[in-house]
Design a protein around this motif. Structure first.
Motif, PDB file in Angstrom:
ATOM      1  N   ARG A 154       0.828  -1.203   0.000  1.00 20.04           N
ATOM      2  CA  ARG A 154       0.000   0.000   0.000  1.00 20.04           C
ATOM      3  C   ARG A 154       0.864   1.256   0.000  1.00 20.04           C
ATOM      4  NH1 ARG A 154      -4.661  -0.854   4.526  1.00 20.04           N
ATOM      5  NH2 ARG A 154      -4.334   1.405   4.685  1.00 20.04           N
ATOM      6  N   ALA A 155       0.496   2.218  -0.822  1.00 17.34           N
ATOM      7  CA  ALA A 155       1.257   3.466  -0.898  1.00 17.34           C
ATOM      8  C   ALA A 155       1.224   4.222   0.418  1.00 17.34           C
ATOM      9  CB  ALA A 155       0.703   4.349  -2.022  1.00 17.34           C
ATOM     10  N   ASP A 156       0.103   4.135   1.132  1.00 18.46           N
ATOM     11  CA  ASP A 156      -0.033   4.938   2.347  1.00 18.46           C
ATOM     12  C   ASP A 156       0.756   4.384   3.530  1.00 18.46           C
ATOM     13  OD1 ASP A 156      -1.556   2.716   2.959  1.00 18.46           O
ATOM     14  OD2 ASP A 156      -3.362   3.822   3.534  1.00 18.46           O
ATOM     15  N   ARG A 157       1.462   3.261   3.349  1.00 22.64           N
ATOM     16  CA  ARG A 157       2.301   2.713   4.411  1.00 22.64           C
ATOM     17  C   ARG A 157       3.787   2.973   4.186  1.00 22.64           C
ATOM     18  NH1 ARG A 157      -0.482  -0.095   8.347  1.00 22.64           N
ATOM     19  NH2 ARG A 157      -2.645   0.618   8.180  1.00 22.64           N
ATOM     20  N   PHE A 158       4.097   3.785   3.187  1.00 20.28           N
ATOM     21  CA  PHE A 158       5.485   4.178   2.936  1.00 20.28           C
ATOM     22  C   PHE A 158       5.730   5.536   3.601  1.00 20.28           C
ATOM     23  CE2 PHE A 158       4.908   0.904  -0.074  1.00 20.28           C
ATOM     24  CZ  PHE A 158       6.141   0.496  -0.555  1.00 20.28           C
ATOM     25  N   SER A 159       6.721   5.599   4.476  1.00 16.79           N
ATOM     26  CA  SER A 159       7.029   6.890   5.107  1.00 16.79           C
ATOM     27  C   SER A 159       7.490   7.895   4.061  1.00 16.79           C
ATOM     28  CB  SER A 159       8.085   6.726   6.205  1.00 16.79           C
ATOM     29  OG  SER A 159       9.257   6.104   5.731  1.00 16.79           O
ATOM     30  N   HIS A 163      -0.754  -4.582  -6.364  1.00 16.12           N
ATOM     31  CA  HIS A 163      -2.040  -4.154  -5.793  1.00 16.12           C
ATOM     32  C   HIS A 163      -1.815  -3.851  -4.322  1.00 16.12           C
ATOM     33  CE1 HIS A 163      -2.327  -8.069  -3.810  1.00 16.12           C
ATOM     34  NE2 HIS A 163      -1.981  -8.616  -4.974  1.00 16.12           N
ATOM     35  N   GLY A 164      -2.846  -3.365  -3.646  1.00 17.73           N
ATOM     36  CA  GLY A 164      -2.729  -3.035  -2.237  1.00 17.73           C
ATOM     37  C   GLY A 164      -3.330  -4.100  -1.340  1.00 17.73           C
ATOM     38  N   GLU A 165      -3.798  -3.692  -0.159  1.00 16.33           N
ATOM     39  CA  GLU A 165      -4.263  -4.656   0.840  1.00 16.33           C
ATOM     40  C   GLU A 165      -5.198  -3.978   1.835  1.00 16.33           C
ATOM     41  OE1 GLU A 165      -3.100  -8.677   2.653  1.00 16.33           O
ATOM     42  OE2 GLU A 165      -3.734  -7.801   0.753  1.00 16.33           O
ATOM     43  N   SER A 166      -6.284  -4.675   2.180  1.00 14.80           N
ATOM     44  CA  SER A 166      -7.150  -4.206   3.256  1.00 14.80           C
ATOM     45  C   SER A 166      -6.692  -4.833   4.557  1.00 14.80           C
ATOM     46  CB  SER A 166      -8.607  -4.599   2.981  1.00 14.80           C
ATOM     47  OG  SER A 166      -9.154  -3.818   1.944  1.00 14.80           O
ATOM     48  N   PRO A 203     -11.931  -0.852  -2.176  1.00 16.07           N
ATOM     49  CA  PRO A 203     -11.504   0.358  -1.465  1.00 16.07           C
ATOM     50  C   PRO A 203     -10.118   0.778  -1.937  1.00 16.07           C
ATOM     51  CG  PRO A 203     -11.161  -1.561  -0.084  1.00 16.07           C
ATOM     52  CD  PRO A 203     -11.865  -2.051  -1.324  1.00 16.07           C
ATOM     53  N   LYS A 204      -9.774   2.040  -1.716  1.00 16.38           N
ATOM     54  CA  LYS A 204      -8.485   2.550  -2.192  1.00 16.38           C
ATOM     55  C   LYS A 204      -7.313   1.797  -1.571  1.00 16.38           C
ATOM     56  CE  LYS A 204      -7.964   6.263   1.232  1.00 16.38           C
ATOM     57  NZ  LYS A 204      -7.755   7.712   1.441  1.00 16.38           N
ATOM     58  N   VAL A 257      -1.151   1.998  -4.743  1.00 17.10           N
ATOM     59  CA  VAL A 257       0.032   1.153  -4.576  1.00 17.10           C
ATOM     60  C   VAL A 257       1.336   1.949  -4.513  1.00 17.10           C
ATOM     61  CG1 VAL A 257      -1.052  -0.808  -5.708  1.00 17.10           C
ATOM     62  CG2 VAL A 257       0.253   0.817  -7.090  1.00 17.10           C
ATOM     63  N   GLY A 258       2.321   1.331  -3.885  1.00 16.01           N
ATOM     64  CA  GLY A 258       3.638   1.938  -3.779  1.00 16.01           C
ATOM     65  C   GLY A 258       4.405   1.867  -5.091  1.00 16.01           C
ATOM     66  N   SER A 259       5.144   2.939  -5.407  1.00 20.23           N
ATOM     67  CA  SER A 259       5.978   2.966  -6.609  1.00 20.23           C
ATOM     68  C   SER A 259       7.162   3.903  -6.378  1.00 20.23           C
ATOM     69  CB  SER A 259       5.177   3.429  -7.824  1.00 20.23           C
ATOM     70  OG  SER A 259       5.980   3.396  -8.985  1.00 20.23           O
ATOM     71  N   ILE A 260       8.369   3.433  -6.699  1.00 19.18           N
ATOM     72  CA  ILE A 260       9.593   4.193  -6.408  1.00 19.18           C
ATOM     73  C   ILE A 260      10.557   4.111  -7.594  1.00 19.18           C
ATOM     74  CG2 ILE A 260      11.638   4.299  -4.903  1.00 19.18           C
ATOM     75  CD1 ILE A 260       9.795   3.081  -2.690  1.00 19.18           C
TER      76      ILE A 260
END
Length: 531
Positions: free
Chosen positions: A238-243, A447-450, A467-468, A473-476
């Motif tokens: 999930r993108a929102d779990r990357f600091s 993909h992400g994860e609930s 859900p979002k 998703v994370g991308s770097i």
């Protein structure tokens, strides 16, 4: 009691259908009651139960005869019990994409889903009623007798079906027009439909010819220095779990010290690996992608290989889902190749001996794909070595509904910390090859994860209701010293919050290796588009 010892085929179907309808649809009715409160809608909810029963009985009567009834009903009972477990405990729905994902799951992933509660479901709702179906004596009837008996019942049921629908027509219209997602929870009717849809898709996929595209692809660049690019395919990140993206926990302690660019607003093609992985390497895009077309057409790796780029796929996940079928593929779930294995083989093992491969192909541009195990659930606690147990306490079971939200989040966040370590190690590998190559790393999760939000766990929800957390998703990106001279990294950093999707990955890979083809769309290239 004698009735339950000796029954007709029609009666057997009725009994099993009543059992399945009443025990297998708790999640469905709990969702319906959220819209139609029980107190004010008892009659409608009762009609809905009968409506589902009638629909199921008619379907089973069409296929169940004296000799086919037992195996069909026993299989249905056992599979429905398993589906019921995952629906009730994880809110998973079994559409055709989930069916494909389930069939392509390897043994290790299946073990992660195994639990004592699953055994209880299978025994109580699957094996015990199946044993009765196996032992009960079916009254002998010839084919015409069975046919006439079924015809009478089906006619009566159809009349009931029509009357119920007419009596509550407004409620049914609203329920299934405005709340289409509810049908996904009907057990066993919907997963049977999904299996049929999946089989049809597999049949179509195998009966059409493979289409080779972009035969005009050529490497075209100003200098002669070869490129070494590592594409890391993340799993369930999930993108929102990357600091790096503003998450309050330090989940990227190593990448924070690297000159990386985090594309913080990337959205996936699908919500499961079986669908997302081939889709993200395809040029079709999410709106047009189907397995029938996508898996019977050259993907971006095929095109790059045709242009003269050396391609290697190393996999520490279940498989490439067909993406690397025509390319060099190495299975790093195997201890034979992966030398870093404890509870399971680790992602960092894909870097072992990679230098030997690079040295052997020094005269070519190279794209190496590393497919991670990443953050695959539900056993998040298995996804990282002990030294990455940073956030505690953690959920140390695959039954996420038995853990607190804090325990689940801690275990999941530790997987992101390990991903950070793996990506940092990949960057260091590329740095050691900077003198000979222009180097770059491109990380993208499938993909992400609930993690329990709104009662949902894991992934695989149909995209229209996903859900979002399952699609964001994370991308770097990381560029070596020489490569960074060709990229406006300052402007790239300023615009890294632009909303993007997997649709651009095909074109970005072409752009990274400087491969020209008429299929390339500059506006979809993450790097050139953002520039």
């Amino acid at each position: 009691m004698k009735f339950f010892q000796r029954v007709t085929t029609t009666s057997l179907v009725f009994i099993v259908a009543i059992f399945l309808t009443t025990t297998g649809n708790l999640k469905f009715f709990s969702k319906v009651i959220e819209i139609y409160p029980l107190v004010d809608n008892v009659a409608f909810l009762a009609s809905l139960l009968v409506w589902l029963l009638v629909f199921l009985v008619i379907g089973l009567l069409l296929v169940c005869y004296r000799y086919s009834a037992r195996p069909i009903l026993i299989l249905l009972l056992i599979v429905s019990a398993i589906v019921d477990y995952f629906t009730n405990n994880y809110s998973i729905v079994f559409d055709d994409n989930m069916i494909a994902n389930s069939l392509e799951t390897n043994v290790a992933e299946s073990v992660d889903l195994f639990s004592f509660e699953l055994i209880v479901y299978v025994i109580l709702l699957g094996l015990m009623p199946s044993y009765w179906v196996y032992k009960v004596q079916i009254v002998k009837e010839n084919f015409l007798q069975q046919l006439w008996s079924k015809l009478k019942v089906i006619v009566i049921l159809l009349v009931m079906f029509v009357l119920i629908t007419l009596m509550f027509s407004k409620s049914y219209t609203f329920l299934f027009r405005e709340n289409k997602q509810l049908r996904l929870y009907i057990n066993p009717t919907y997963y049977l439909y999904a299996i049929g849809k999946h089989i049809n898709s597999k049949f179509e996929t195998t009966t059409i010819s493979f289409k080779i595209i972009a035969q005009d692809a050529l490497i075209n660049r100003a200098d002669n220095k070869k490129k070494l690019i590592i594409m890391v395919v993340g799993e369930t990140a999930r993108a929102d779990r990357f600091s790096l993206n503003g998450y309050q926990r330090m989940t990227n302690p190593l990448l924070t010290n690297e000159n990386v660019i985090s594309l913080s607003q990337v959205y996936s093609c699908g919500t499961d690996t079986a669908y997302s992985l081939p889709c993200m390497f395809s040029n079709l895009g999410r709106s047009d992608y189907t397995h029938v077309q996508g898996k019977n057409m050259s993907n971006v790796l095929d095109i790059l290989s045709h242009a003269g780029v050396e391609i290697l796929w190393r996999d520490n996940n279940s498989s490439s889902k067909g993406v690397a079928d025509r390319l060099t593929y190495q299975d790093f779930k195997s201890k034979r190749l992966n030398t870093i294995c404890n509870i399971e083989c680790r992602d960092e093992g894909m870097l072992v001996d990679l230098q030997q491969y690079v040295n052997a192909h020094y005269d070519k541009d190279m794209l190496i794909v590393l497919h991670m195990m990443g953050s695959h659930g539900p056993a998040y606690y298995k996804r990282y070595p002990g030294k990455f147990k940073i956030f505690t306490p953690i959920c140390e079971t695959n039954q996420l509904n038995k853990c607190t939200n804090n325990q689940i989040n801690n275990a999941y966040d530790n997987t992101i910390v390990y991903t950070d370590y793996f990506l940092s190690k990949t960057i260091n590998f590329l740095k050691s090859n900077q003198n000979q190559f222009k180097t770059a790393m491109f990380y993208m999760s499938d993909h992400g994860e609930s993690l329990g939000e709104n009662g949902l766990y894991l992934h695989g929800m149909p995209y229209f209701i996903a859900p979002k957390e399952q699609t964001h998703v994370g991308s770097i990106l990381w560029f070596g010293d020489e490569f960074s001279k060709d990229v406006d990294t300052e402007l790239l950093n300023k615009k890294a919050n632009t909303k993007l999707s997997h649709d651009g990955m095909f074109h970005t890979l072409l752009g990274l290796v400087n491969v020209d083809t008429l299929l390339y769309k500059k506006e979809l290239d993450y790097i050139r588009y953002i520039k």
